[in-house]
Enzyme design. Sequence first.
Site, mmCIF file in Angstrom:
data_model
loop_
_atom_site.group_PDB
_atom_site.id
_atom_site.type_symbol
_atom_site.label_atom_id
_atom_site.label_comp_id
_atom_site.label_asym_id
_atom_site.label_seq_id
_atom_site.Cartn_x
_atom_site.Cartn_y
_atom_site.Cartn_z
ATOM 1 N N PHE A 109 35.538 67.528 -6.257
ATOM 2 C CA PHE A 109 36.273 66.387 -6.817
ATOM 3 C C PHE A 109 36.508 66.511 -8.306
ATOM 4 O O PHE A 109 37.404 65.879 -8.850
ATOM 5 C CB PHE A 109 35.503 65.082 -6.537
ATOM 6 N N LYS A 115 41.794 72.682 1.387
ATOM 7 C CA LYS A 115 41.093 71.449 1.771
ATOM 8 C C LYS A 115 40.489 70.895 0.486
ATOM 9 O O LYS A 115 39.395 71.281 0.070
ATOM 10 C CB LYS A 115 40.006 71.774 2.800
ATOM 11 N N GLU A 117 38.014 64.993 -0.723
ATOM 12 C CA GLU A 117 38.544 63.750 -0.153
ATOM 13 C C GLU A 117 38.428 62.590 -1.149
ATOM 14 O O GLU A 117 38.956 61.517 -0.905
ATOM 15 C CB GLU A 117 37.829 63.425 1.167
ATOM 16 N N ARG A 118 37.709 62.836 -2.273
ATOM 17 C CA ARG A 118 37.546 61.728 -3.227
ATOM 18 C C ARG A 118 38.763 61.574 -4.133
ATOM 19 O O ARG A 118 39.051 60.487 -4.621
ATOM 20 C CB ARG A 118 36.300 61.955 -4.084
ATOM 21 N N SER A 131 29.049 72.054 -4.723
ATOM 22 C CA SER A 131 27.617 72.035 -5.021
ATOM 23 C C SER A 131 26.917 73.236 -4.360
ATOM 24 O O SER A 131 27.420 73.804 -3.375
ATOM 25 C CB SER A 131 27.011 70.726 -4.520
ATOM 26 N N CYS A 164 31.320 71.451 -14.079
ATOM 27 C CA CYS A 164 30.340 72.476 -13.743
ATOM 28 C C CYS A 164 29.954 73.281 -14.979
ATOM 29 O O CYS A 164 28.975 74.009 -14.953
ATOM 30 C CB CYS A 164 30.899 73.418 -12.696
ATOM 31 N N GLU A 214 20.703 69.004 -10.688
ATOM 32 C CA GLU A 214 22.000 68.889 -11.356
ATOM 33 C C GLU A 214 22.387 67.406 -11.290
ATOM 34 O O GLU A 214 22.686 66.885 -10.217
ATOM 35 C CB GLU A 214 23.053 69.736 -10.627
HETATM 36 P P1 NAD Z 1 30.527 69.019 -2.853
HETATM 37 O O1 NAD Z 1 29.742 70.253 -2.586
HETATM 38 O O2 NAD Z 1 29.990 67.720 -2.392
HETATM 39 O O3 NAD Z 1 31.991 69.143 -2.166
HETATM 40 C C1 NAD Z 1 32.778 70.292 -2.338
HETATM 41 C C2 NAD Z 1 33.684 70.449 -1.107
HETATM 42 O O4 NAD Z 1 32.861 70.649 0.037
HETATM 43 C C3 NAD Z 1 34.537 69.224 -0.831
HETATM 44 O O5 NAD Z 1 35.819 69.644 -0.445
HETATM 45 C C4 NAD Z 1 33.796 68.516 0.290
HETATM 46 O O6 NAD Z 1 34.663 67.794 1.154
HETATM 47 C C5 NAD Z 1 33.155 69.662 1.041
HETATM 48 N N1 NAD Z 1 31.879 69.268 1.666
HETATM 49 C C6 NAD Z 1 31.011 68.325 1.224
HETATM 50 N N2 NAD Z 1 29.958 68.254 2.055
HETATM 51 C C7 NAD Z 1 30.155 69.155 3.041
HETATM 52 C C8 NAD Z 1 29.402 69.549 4.197
HETATM 53 N N3 NAD Z 1 28.236 68.987 4.501
HETATM 54 N N4 NAD Z 1 29.910 70.517 4.971
HETATM 55 C C9 NAD Z 1 31.084 71.100 4.686
HETATM 56 N N5 NAD Z 1 31.841 70.771 3.597
HETATM 57 C C10 NAD Z 1 31.382 69.811 2.787
HETATM 58 O O7 NAD Z 1 30.843 68.994 -4.424
HETATM 59 P P2 NAD Z 1 31.519 67.839 -5.275
HETATM 60 O O8 NAD Z 1 30.553 66.706 -5.421
HETATM 61 O O9 NAD Z 1 32.885 67.555 -4.794
HETATM 62 O O10 NAD Z 1 31.690 68.589 -6.681
HETATM 63 C C11 NAD Z 1 30.665 68.676 -7.622
HETATM 64 C C12 NAD Z 1 29.883 69.953 -7.482
HETATM 65 O O11 NAD Z 1 30.748 71.072 -7.606
HETATM 66 C C13 NAD Z 1 28.848 70.128 -8.574
HETATM 67 O O12 NAD Z 1 27.692 70.673 -8.003
HETATM 68 C C14 NAD Z 1 29.499 71.121 -9.522
HETATM 69 O O13 NAD Z 1 28.611 71.867 -10.318
HETATM 70 C C15 NAD Z 1 30.231 71.978 -8.564
HETATM 71 N N6 NAD Z 1 31.305 72.725 -9.224
HETATM 72 C C16 NAD Z 1 31.105 74.045 -9.448
HETATM 73 C C17 NAD Z 1 32.078 74.767 -10.105
HETATM 74 C C18 NAD Z 1 31.891 76.224 -10.388
HETATM 75 O O14 NAD Z 1 32.831 76.848 -10.825
HETATM 76 N N7 NAD Z 1 30.725 76.799 -10.162
HETATM 77 C C19 NAD Z 1 33.268 74.147 -10.500
HETATM 78 C C20 NAD Z 1 33.449 72.797 -10.223
HETATM 79 C C21 NAD Z 1 32.444 72.085 -9.575
#
Ligand code: NAD
Length: 522
Positions: free
Chosen positions: A173, A197, A200-201, A250, A305, A406
């Site tokens: 998101f 994909k 969704e937020r 994450s 991130c 985090e």
């Molecule tokens: P998230 O892991 O909750 O979601 C990321 C994606 O995974 C979304 O599209 C979500 O719909 C999907 N998802 C969520 N739960 C799932 C599950 N149980 N099974 C399958 N798919 C699932 O992350 P977020 O809260 O949207 O974003 C924040 C996180 O992303 C933080 O941890 C941040 O550090 C990380 N991030 C990392 C980078 C990087 O370059 N390393 C860049 C941006 C964000």
Amino acid sequence: MRGPLRGLVWLRAPVCWRSVSAMAARTIAHRIDNVTHVGDGGRSAPVWNPATGQVQAEVALASAATVDAAVASARAAFVSWSEESLAARTKVMFAFREIVHARAGQLAEVICDEHGKVLSDAAGEVQRGLEVIEFACSLPTLTKGAYSDQVSGGVDSYTFRQPLGVCAGITPFNFPAMVPMWMFPVAIACGNTFVLKPSERDPSASVMLADWFAEAGLPAGVFNVVHGDKVAVDALLDHDDVAAVSFVGSTPIAKYVHGRATANGKRVQALGGAKNHAVVLPDADMGFAAEQLAAAAFGSAGERCMAISAAVAVGSGADQLMELVDERARAVRVGPGRDAGSEMGPIVTPESRDRIVGFIDAGEAQGAEVRVDGRGLVVPGHEDGFFVGPTVLDRVDASMDVYTNEIFGPVLSVVRADDVDEAIALINANPYGNGTAVFTNSGAAARRFVRGVHVGMVGVNVPVPVPMAFHSFGGWKDSLFGEHHVHGPEGVEFYTRAKVVTQRWPESGLPGDASLDMPTAR
Ligand code: NAD
């Protein structure tokens, strides 16, 4: 209509982007085959406006059948898109670049309304994504192969790279435009087709980009957007026709995506979470370091991130640094992202806000000193918004929850260390390895730090060292699963595979040199 697409609902009318916030109760639909697609009438999720605390839309959550329709569309489109000339592909990329450049403000408004970040920050995100599109415009240069003349008598050899097929992107998101743009422009310029994909937020930015890409001349099916949750993600990870998966999110989900998709034989890059430390050495300019630290910790409400979430104050400068950081943290103007006076907006959802406040509570209970407290902040006129103010916690140690997790909010945890080696050891003991920075006036200390830390992206007097598009972005340890960083040269490698050709064209008949021995050059 192709087989898997039958029975699903399609709308030919383009989505109106003029006034997203005015379109309450609208449904944000998928985009498949360059057509708006409302799915199969199943589940949906709310999309908040974090500044007002109101639900502004519902986003359709794809079933496995909708994902299958998107992959089928991309698979069919791959046949002709992968055969398009470099000139034809590049022409579309340039046209897309012009549209995104001209309408960057519109995209920033959509990001601001769904994510909550302030408009100027959203504009910065769009700019960093645009740079990847510009990088992708130079793909003909980047995909040039290598040729060796006369590797053996009358034999030449050359290497070139070919696209993989249907690639999938699953994005977080916190950068609803930039992170998708890390992926799909490079993949598509390389000749692949793509199913995105997004989170969704805040799903609207991706649909907007898909509309604009189609307007730039991208053929139907080359870039598709499906919204959804775990159901959609799992359908992509398990789909036989998906060749590669790029994930950003994450760490637990990155690990899961990497494991499941590689087990299914796919190429995977899965970027995870972070705990980025900034080390301030006693010889640094403390005023400069404090300003930079506060900007890196509280920009985008800490939902980056590459945000600095842990500061390591080294030696004698720590007390002075802390006073300056406090001053700057208290001065941050928090308000709705659309207000030009705001420097920091709200948190993305009420659940995220509550999680962040819970961590601050835990930090206090475990002995951290709360120097600046953002809990309970109320923004006049936006009482229902999801606001948390900048928070500074001092005397944090490596056992506290605020350090081991985090937080992903506007919370700066400060650890004190005696010298640069202790700071480096602290960073290297942390499971994450995304970004880090050192503030110093000593070239020798900076060099020792740069070489010693086990982290993928390092800043020297630069707190948020996000690489430019022509370098690649990626962390180490639990911040990346897979071999390739995103965009830049590693992005091109990820979305292509090499083929090596060894050939001969004898001028007077084929030589009679066949042998059962291992072929060797002559
Ligand atoms: P998230 O892991 O909750 O979601 C990321 C994606 O995974 C979304 O599209 C979500 O719909 C999907 N998802 C969520 N739960 C799932 C599950 N149980 N099974 C399958 N798919 C699932 O992350 P977020 O809260 O949207 O974003 C924040 C996180 O992303 C933080 O941890 C941040 O550090 C990380 N991030 C990392 C980078 C990087 O370059 N390393 C860049 C941006 C964000």
